[in-house]
Scaffold this motif. Structure first.
Motif: not given
Length: 497
Positions: A12-18
């Motif tokens: 969730l963290l990695g995808a959200l920041e995109q």
């Protein structure tokens, strides 16, 4: 479930920041006085995370998932603090690069970890959950970012990462402490990692500059292209002679791996591009405010995880993945053509088409990943999973860059993008301001008509790219998933004989 909870938080963290910064970019640029560089706030993260994803996969095979994932979360968290405290645009861009270097490991290592702890016959179901989280985060990012910036400040889109990352780190450290580490000795191919990172960075920055309106004939663009091609050419030579290469080239020679990575590339080419282009179309052509434009993406956002859930369940029941990939790859281009011809003001037909597109993309995410994992030995699980994550990230970065470049070219060719904009504005910002400004109704109407035609052409081009996938999937040789019910039935029959 404890392991899955921590891994899904990391994803969730990695995808959200995109995508979370997309809506608030104008506010950030205004406060930090950096309109000229604001596109790099998104591009810096995408480029950095894409470049390091395969390297994280290799390191997790060597050093263990727990150690590498923990490092990735810590680096991501520290970089989020730097982003929230940035006082200038260059400082924010540098912090976003560091955040991308951490974020590149969150998704690939988490998905490889699921491959370690979940048997293949159940993996489709769990990868369906994970793919759903990734897709929802990617599409919901602009909505969340917009509301955080409206009610608090844009800096909270980075502060919000701290509690989530802390929980993910604690859960991952506890849940994975008994996960085994490879016992064999490895020699990490540092020259190969540097060549891959440098070459791919050159190509991605070149594509990003094109998406920002720079000419491919500029000296800087030509230099980046040549440096990228040369770096990757030397990387291939290095990998052929390395004892333990960063990316085993023989892995890409496996037909299942090559086909699934290509189809995932095309899927995310569409997904990330649509998450950027559809809200822009709703605003420029339809006149919708930013929050309404973001909310109109909800049908697509919800349909993707539902399609991934269906795909995972079907793989668990049947042990097959090819029919799911084929169905999704055939329907996706039809849905994109529908988006091209459905009027932007017709809410219900537009909703229906987005649901169909979301379902078709969702069917392909877990099936492509599980098929890849099923085609490689356990000791290459990390790098194979990382290659699928790399393909997705690369597809998103290339999709945004290529389609934005085409959109700018179409708008310029239309003849309505020639008037001067405000200082520091690019073509898209100028068109956006003129379409919604209302100072000159005739000019606004001309801009909207030209933009509608440009978006229609763009969606048709995107659909043509999607047509590649079904032809590739038809060439895919299906192998029953290891541990699947079909395989168990064959084993039982053989034992009975």
């Amino acid at each position: 479930m404890q392991v899955l909870f921590g891994l899904m938080l990391a994803i969730l963290l990695g995808a959200l920041e995109q995508s979370i910064v997309a809506v608030v970019l104008p506010d950030i640029a205004l406060q930090l006085n950096g309109f000229d560089d604001m596109a790099w706030v998104i591009s810096a993260y995408l480029v950095a995370s894409t470049v390091v994803t395969p390297i994280y996969g290799k390191l997790s095979d060597v050093l263990g998932r727990r150690a590498v994932l923990s490092f990735s979360i810590i680096l991501f968290t520290l970089a989020s603090v730097f982003c929230a405290m940035a006082t200038s645009m260059p400082m924010l861009i540098l912090a976003r690069i560091l955040q991308g270097l951490g974020g590149g490991g969150l998704i690939s290592v988490s998905q490889a970890t699921i491959g370690d702890v979940v048997p293949l016959r159940e993996r489709g179901r769990y990868q369906g959950y994970v793919s759903g989280v990734w897709a929802v985060a990617s599409m919901a990012g602009p909505v969340i970012g917009g509301y955080l910036a409206h009610w608090l400040t844009w800096r909270w889109i980075f502060w919000i990462n701290l509690p989530l990352a802390l929980i993910a780190l604690i859960v991952v450290r506890r849940a994975l402490r008994h996960l085994p580490v490879s016992g064999r000795r490895h020699r990490i191919d540092y020259p190969g990692a540097l060549l891959f990172g440098g070459g791919l960075t050159g190509l991605l920055v070149f594509l990003t500059r094109l998406g920002q309106g720079h000419s491919p004939l500029e000296v800087e663009s030509i230099g980046l292209l040549l440096a990228g091609v040369l770096g990757l050419a030397i990387f291939v030579w290095q990998e052929r002679r390395a004892v333990d290469p960063v990316i085993p080239l023989d892995l890409l020679a496996v037909p299942t791996v090559a086909i699934c990575c290509t189809t995932l590339f095309i899927c995310f080419f569409q997904l990330i591009a649509m998450s950027v282009l559809l809200p822009l179309r709703f605003q420029v052509v339809g006149g919708a405010p930013a929050d309404i434009a973001a909310l109109r993406l909800v049908p697509l956002t919800l349909a993707i995880p539902f399609g991934a859930f269906i795909s995972g369940r079907m793989m668990s029941w049947t042990g097959r993945y090819k029919p799911l990939q084929l169905a999704g790859s055939v329907v996706a281009p039809i849905a994109i053509v529908g988006l091209a011809f459905v009027p932007v003001h017709d809410v219900m037909p537009s909703l229906l088409v987005m649901v169909v597109l979301g379902l078709s993309l969702g069917l392909q995410f877990p099936s492509g990943l599980v098929a890849t994992q099923n085609a490689v030995p356990q000791q290459q699980m990390g790098i194979a999973t990382a290659l699928t994550a790399f393909s997705r990230l690369l597809g998103g970065a290339v999709g945004v860059a290529v389609l934005t470049t085409v959109l700018i070219a179409l708008l310029r060719h239309s003849g309505v993008a020639m008037s001067a904009g405000h200082a520091g504005e690019d073509v898209l910002m100028s068109m956006f301001r003129r379409a919604l400004g209302g100072a000159d109704q005739a000019d606004a109407a001309a801009v909207r008509a030209a933009a509608e035609q440009a978006f229609r052409t763009l969606f048709l081009l995107s659909a043509a790219v999607s047509l590649i996938s079904p032809f590739l999937v038809m060439r895919l040789k299906e192998v029953a998933l290891r541990g699947s019910p079909a395989e168990a039935a064959k084993a039982a029959a053989a034992a009975a004989e």
